[in-house]
Design an enzyme around this catalytic site. Structure first.
Site, PDB file in Angstrom:
ATOM      1  N   ARG A 235      24.083 -39.708 -13.726  1.00 18.67           N
ATOM      2  CA  ARG A 235      24.249 -40.901 -13.301  1.00 18.67           C
ATOM      3  C   ARG A 235      25.562 -41.556 -13.979  1.00 18.67           C
ATOM      4  O   ARG A 235      26.062 -41.073 -14.742  1.00 18.67           O
ATOM      5  CB  ARG A 235      23.103 -41.826 -14.287  1.00 18.67           C
ATOM      6  N   GLU A 264      26.990 -48.675  -9.624  1.00 19.50           N
ATOM      7  CA  GLU A 264      26.582 -48.715  -8.268  1.00 19.50           C
ATOM      8  C   GLU A 264      25.847 -49.751  -7.256  1.00 19.50           C
ATOM      9  O   GLU A 264      24.943 -50.282  -8.048  1.00 19.50           O
ATOM     10  CB  GLU A 264      25.761 -47.295  -8.251  1.00 19.50           C
ATOM     11  N   HIS A 282      26.262 -41.151  -3.424  1.00 16.84           N
ATOM     12  CA  HIS A 282      25.083 -40.655  -4.196  1.00 16.84           C
ATOM     13  C   HIS A 282      24.264 -39.987  -3.217  1.00 16.84           C
ATOM     14  O   HIS A 282      23.142 -40.180  -2.683  1.00 16.84           O
ATOM     15  CB  HIS A 282      24.425 -41.823  -4.816  1.00 16.84           C
TER      16      HIS A 282
HETATM   17  P1  NAP Z   1      15.716 -32.298 -16.771  1.00 21.30           P
HETATM   18  O1  NAP Z   1      15.269 -31.339 -16.406  1.00 21.30           O
HETATM   19  O2  NAP Z   1      14.922 -33.432 -17.552  1.00 21.30           O
HETATM   20  O3  NAP Z   1      17.262 -32.018 -17.430  1.00 21.30           O
HETATM   21  C1  NAP Z   1      17.976 -32.869 -18.324  1.00 21.30           C
HETATM   22  C2  NAP Z   1      18.426 -32.055 -19.393  1.00 21.30           C
HETATM   23  O4  NAP Z   1      19.423 -32.751 -20.179  1.00 21.30           O
HETATM   24  C3  NAP Z   1      17.363 -31.655 -20.294  1.00 21.30           C
HETATM   25  O5  NAP Z   1      17.639 -30.144 -20.312  1.00 21.30           O
HETATM   26  C4  NAP Z   1      17.330 -32.454 -21.581  1.00 21.30           C
HETATM   27  O6  NAP Z   1      17.038 -31.854 -22.756  1.00 21.30           O
HETATM   28  C5  NAP Z   1      19.018 -32.636 -21.578  1.00 21.30           C
HETATM   29  N1  NAP Z   1      19.557 -33.640 -22.365  1.00 21.30           N
HETATM   30  C6  NAP Z   1      18.979 -34.748 -22.562  1.00 21.30           C
HETATM   31  N2  NAP Z   1      19.512 -35.602 -23.241  1.00 21.30           N
HETATM   32  C7  NAP Z   1      20.615 -34.760 -23.741  1.00 21.30           C
HETATM   33  C8  NAP Z   1      21.623 -35.193 -24.750  1.00 21.30           C
HETATM   34  N3  NAP Z   1      21.784 -36.409 -25.304  1.00 21.30           N
HETATM   35  N4  NAP Z   1      22.607 -34.338 -24.678  1.00 21.30           N
HETATM   36  C9  NAP Z   1      22.535 -33.072 -24.028  1.00 21.30           C
HETATM   37  N5  NAP Z   1      21.532 -32.774 -23.138  1.00 21.30           N
HETATM   38  C10 NAP Z   1      20.723 -33.553 -23.065  1.00 21.30           C
HETATM   39  O7  NAP Z   1      16.214 -33.289 -15.433  1.00 21.30           O
HETATM   40  P2  NAP Z   1      16.703 -32.742 -13.937  1.00 21.30           P
HETATM   41  O8  NAP Z   1      15.671 -32.757 -13.118  1.00 21.30           O
HETATM   42  O9  NAP Z   1      17.463 -31.631 -14.212  1.00 21.30           O
HETATM   43  O10 NAP Z   1      17.703 -34.296 -13.610  1.00 21.30           O
HETATM   44  C11 NAP Z   1      18.764 -34.674 -14.535  1.00 21.30           C
HETATM   45  C12 NAP Z   1      19.339 -35.858 -14.143  1.00 21.30           C
HETATM   46  O11 NAP Z   1      19.886 -35.792 -12.834  1.00 21.30           O
HETATM   47  C13 NAP Z   1      18.209 -36.990 -13.788  1.00 21.30           C
HETATM   48  O12 NAP Z   1      17.567 -37.763 -14.806  1.00 21.30           O
HETATM   49  C14 NAP Z   1      18.874 -37.885 -12.764  1.00 21.30           C
HETATM   50  O13 NAP Z   1      19.334 -39.134 -13.464  1.00 21.30           O
HETATM   51  C15 NAP Z   1      19.952 -37.149 -12.142  1.00 21.30           C
HETATM   52  N6  NAP Z   1      19.921 -36.698 -10.614  1.00 21.30           N
HETATM   53  C16 NAP Z   1      20.746 -37.248  -9.900  1.00 21.30           C
HETATM   54  C17 NAP Z   1      20.669 -36.945  -8.463  1.00 21.30           C
HETATM   55  C18 NAP Z   1      21.716 -37.304  -7.468  1.00 21.30           C
HETATM   56  O14 NAP Z   1      21.270 -37.818  -6.458  1.00 21.30           O
HETATM   57  N7  NAP Z   1      22.930 -37.403  -7.903  1.00 21.30           N
HETATM   58  C19 NAP Z   1      19.319 -36.347  -7.961  1.00 21.30           C
HETATM   59  C20 NAP Z   1      18.402 -36.041  -9.050  1.00 21.30           C
HETATM   60  C21 NAP Z   1      18.904 -36.371 -10.214  1.00 21.30           C
HETATM   61  P3  NAP Z   1      17.433 -30.508 -23.714  1.00 21.30           P
HETATM   62  O15 NAP Z   1      18.739 -30.638 -24.158  1.00 21.30           O
HETATM   63  O16 NAP Z   1      16.354 -30.686 -24.456  1.00 21.30           O
HETATM   64  O17 NAP Z   1      17.385 -29.307 -22.709  1.00 21.30           O
END
Ligand code: NAP
Length: 315
Positions: A235, A264, A282
């Site tokens: 994001r 955005e 995006h």
């Molecule tokens: P996810 O499986 O929940 O993974 C997010 C990871 O980040 C987890 O492993 C989490 O916990 C870690 N995390 C959270 N806070 C943190 C911090 N402060 N420092 C370090 N690590 C931290 O989510 P996902 O499905 O991979 O998606 C991730 C993000 O991608 C979404 O939230 C969304 O905003 C973004 N996204 C963007 C698009 C796009 O179109 N560009 C599409 C889909 C998603 P742990 O550290 O405990 O492992």
């Protein structure tokens, strides 16, 4: 059961929703504002919202006892919803994990390759008629194969990017996470400073939370090596965009590949003017079958709520 879908979704999803629910399909491709969110909370039983729809604490404050009982977000990122305020008002929130993982990891690879190999710049050169022909030292970029990739946020998408980088490009993997991950390839968990200092390629895949806002600030950017590239598919507000523009202007690191922006869809002119930034609108999940899968997943949560079943994807 009254259902509002906040943006036009693929036809197959809209048809499935209309066949099952008393559907209101919002006919606009811009986010719901505060007043629309307030009205939806008061009048609908469930809403399928998405990116930018203003379900903030202020909306729940106006409707403390909403008719709406479910926000079944279309997308895995739900930083536009105040989940605590929703919960306090008795509104469940779900999202669409998994459906988006591979497509978003693919866009990360697109940005890694485009930025490292200066593909957008090269494409502009050809389109504007400025290309003079092949030359041995022309438009030299960063060779990706075998480089060190740091994944910041090693969740579903982060791990999918790491797999692609390791198995596809022979890269070494560092990652930043709050817990160790069990992976099918070698990888080293490090702190953020180490990740940024050792990476040839750093990729942001954390959710947008108060803790990750401006995680990459001027000091973090200063740790990137002169040739390193930074990719953000998470994001926009995970990076301090003003600091990013200053670092890119100073050419203190190799370049940035961005799918998301702090304000955005506003992309500052100063950023658009920079050749060392690859800018996508995006596109992370922008493929029909992916958007259909996301829609089916959001709808399955609404159906579960209608049937009194446990919600498949609560956040
Ligand atoms: P996810 O499986 O929940 O993974 C997010 C990871 O980040 C987890 O492993 C989490 O916990 C870690 N995390 C959270 N806070 C943190 C911090 N402060 N420092 C370090 N690590 C931290 O989510 P996902 O499905 O991979 O998606 C991730 C993000 O991608 C979404 O939230 C969304 O905003 C973004 N996204 C963007 C698009 C796009 O179109 N560009 C599409 C889909 C998603 P742990 O550290 O405990 O492992």
């Amino acid at each position: 059961m009254k259902l509002l879908i906040s943006r036009r979704l693929p036809d197959s999803v809209m048809e499935a929703a209309a066949s099952r629910f008393d559907l209101t399909a919002r006919d606009a491709d811009v986010p719901m504002d505060h007043a629309e969110c307030v009205a939806a909370l008061a009048e609908q039983d469930a809403v399928i919202p998405t990116l930018g729809d203003a379900f903030r604490a202020e909306a729940f404050a106006v409707v403390p006892e909403p008719r709406c009982r479910l926000l079944a977000n279309f997308g895995v990122g739900y930083n536009h919803i105040d989940v605590d305020a929703a919960r306090a008002a008795g509104v469940a929130v779900t999202n669409t994990p998994g459906a988006v993982t591979d497509a978003t990891a693919d866009i990360a690879m697109t940005l890694i390759l485009m930025t490292a190999r200066r593909a957008a710049e090269g494409e502009r050169l050809v389109r504007t008629g400025g290309w003079q022909g092949w030359a041995p030292t022309q438009m030299l970029g960063l060779h990706v194969t075998g480089k060190t990739v740091a994944i910041i946020g090693m969740g579903r998408i982060g791990q999918a990017i790491a797999r692609r980088c390791h198995h596809g490009f022979g890269c070494g993997i560092l990652y930043v996470a709050r817990s160790d991950k069990s992976l099918d390839h070698p990888a080293r968990r490090v702190d953020l400073d180490t990740a940024l200092a050792e990476a040839d390629i750093a990729v942001l895949a954390v959710p947008a939370t108060p803790e990750t806002r401006h995680l990459i600030d001027a000091a973090a950017l200063a740790r990137l090596r002169p040739h390193a590239i930074l990719v953000n598919i998470a994001r926009g507000d995970v990076i301090d965009e003003t600091a990013l523009i200053a670092a890119l202007q100073a050419r203190s690191f190799g370049g940035a590949g961005l799918d998301v922006y702090e304000h955005e869809p506003l992309v500052p002119e100063a950023l658009r003017a920079l050749d060392n930034a690859t800018l996508l609108p995006h596109l992370g999940t922008a493929a029909l079958e992916v958007r259909e899968a996301m829609g089916r997943m959001a709808l399955s949560n609404v159906i579960a709520r209608a049937e009194g079943q446990p919600l498949p994807n609560p956040v």
